[in-house]
Structure formats: structure tokens, C-alpha cells
Design a protein around this motif. Sequence first.
Motif, PDB file in Angstrom:
ATOM      1  N   ALA A 195       0.853  -1.188   0.000  1.00  0.00           N
ATOM      2  CA  ALA A 195       0.000   0.000   0.000  1.00  0.00           C
ATOM      3  C   ALA A 195       0.889   1.238   0.000  1.00  0.00           C
TER       4      ALA A 195
ATOM      5  N   PRO B 135       0.686   5.510   0.194  1.00  0.00           N
ATOM      6  CA  PRO B 135      -0.183   6.657   0.419  1.00  0.00           C
ATOM      7  C   PRO B 135      -0.201   7.564  -0.812  1.00  0.00           C
TER       8      PRO B 135
ATOM      9  N   ARG C 270       6.238   8.943   2.959  1.00  0.00           N
ATOM     10  CA  ARG C 270       5.786   7.702   2.334  1.00  0.00           C
ATOM     11  C   ARG C 270       5.553   6.611   3.364  1.00  0.00           C
TER      12      ARG C 270
ATOM     13  N   GLY D  67       3.563   4.598   6.049  1.00  0.00           N
ATOM     14  CA  GLY D  67       2.135   4.416   6.197  1.00  0.00           C
ATOM     15  C   GLY D  67       1.556   4.981   7.472  1.00  0.00           C
TER      16      GLY D  67
ATOM     17  N   ARG E  98      -5.012   5.252   0.007  1.00  0.00           N
ATOM     18  CA  ARG E  98      -3.909   4.356  -0.341  1.00  0.00           C
ATOM     19  C   ARG E  98      -4.162   3.692  -1.690  1.00  0.00           C
TER      20      ARG E  98
ATOM     21  N   ASN F 140      -8.319   4.635   3.518  1.00  0.00           N
ATOM     22  CA  ASN F 140      -7.420   5.026   4.609  1.00  0.00           C
ATOM     23  C   ASN F 140      -6.531   3.843   4.984  1.00  0.00           C
ATOM     24  N   LEU F 141      -5.710   4.011   5.985  1.00  0.00           N
ATOM     25  CA  LEU F 141      -4.758   2.979   6.384  1.00  0.00           C
ATOM     26  C   LEU F 141      -5.464   1.731   6.917  1.00  0.00           C
TER      27      LEU F 141
ATOM     28  N   ALA G  97      -6.732  -0.290   4.064  1.00  0.00           N
ATOM     29  CA  ALA G  97      -5.602  -0.884   3.353  1.00  0.00           C
ATOM     30  C   ALA G  97      -5.069  -2.099   4.100  1.00  0.00           C
TER      31      ALA G  97
END
Length: 105
Positions: free
Chosen positions: A22, A24, A32, A34, A42, A60-61, A64
Amino acid sequence: MDDEPLTEWAERRDAKIGRLRALPLLPGDGPRAGHVNPEAPRLIQRWNGHAWEPHAFAANLAEARRILHPAAHEAPAQAPVPTPNPLRAGTGKHRKPQTPGPNER
């Protein structure tokens, strides 16, 4: 020189096919990592053996991570655990024997 056989190298390379990562989506040369901006969208990329290709999009994280590691986010199937009752009557040596009440003699 100690060169590895081509077949071993090809097996190692092919073992990585299908790996996901993944990235961003930030403008410019922003961070970069995460964890720096967890709310940034992502791009999920998949390794095809020669290059990273677009595979999916995550908002979003957290989303992901669910795409990258689906087994880690599944709830384990377990039988319900009985709740302990620490105040129940017991026979352990730390328990005092129950003395009979005045009406029980």
C-alpha cells in the motif's frame, strides 16, 4: 564465484508474485511511511513478477490493512468462555470453613 542456479533464483522470484503493498496517495514528495498520515487514501499495488501494478484503492490505512492482511482481521471462531465467578464457595485451603449459623446447630 558462488553463483546460485538460475532455477533457485526463478523460484525465489516467483514466490513473490502476487505480493501486495500500500502506498499513500500524497502530492509531491510527502512522507511515504504508512503510519505518518493514516487518513490519507492508499493505492494497493500487486507485484506481477516484473513490476508493481495497480490492484485496488483504499480510503485510509485501516482499510488498506484489511486488504493486505485479511486473515489477521477475521474474528477467531471460539466457543464461548464461561465467566469466572471468584466469589463462589470453594474448597481451596485459602477458604475459611463455613461456620454453622445459630439456627443450624
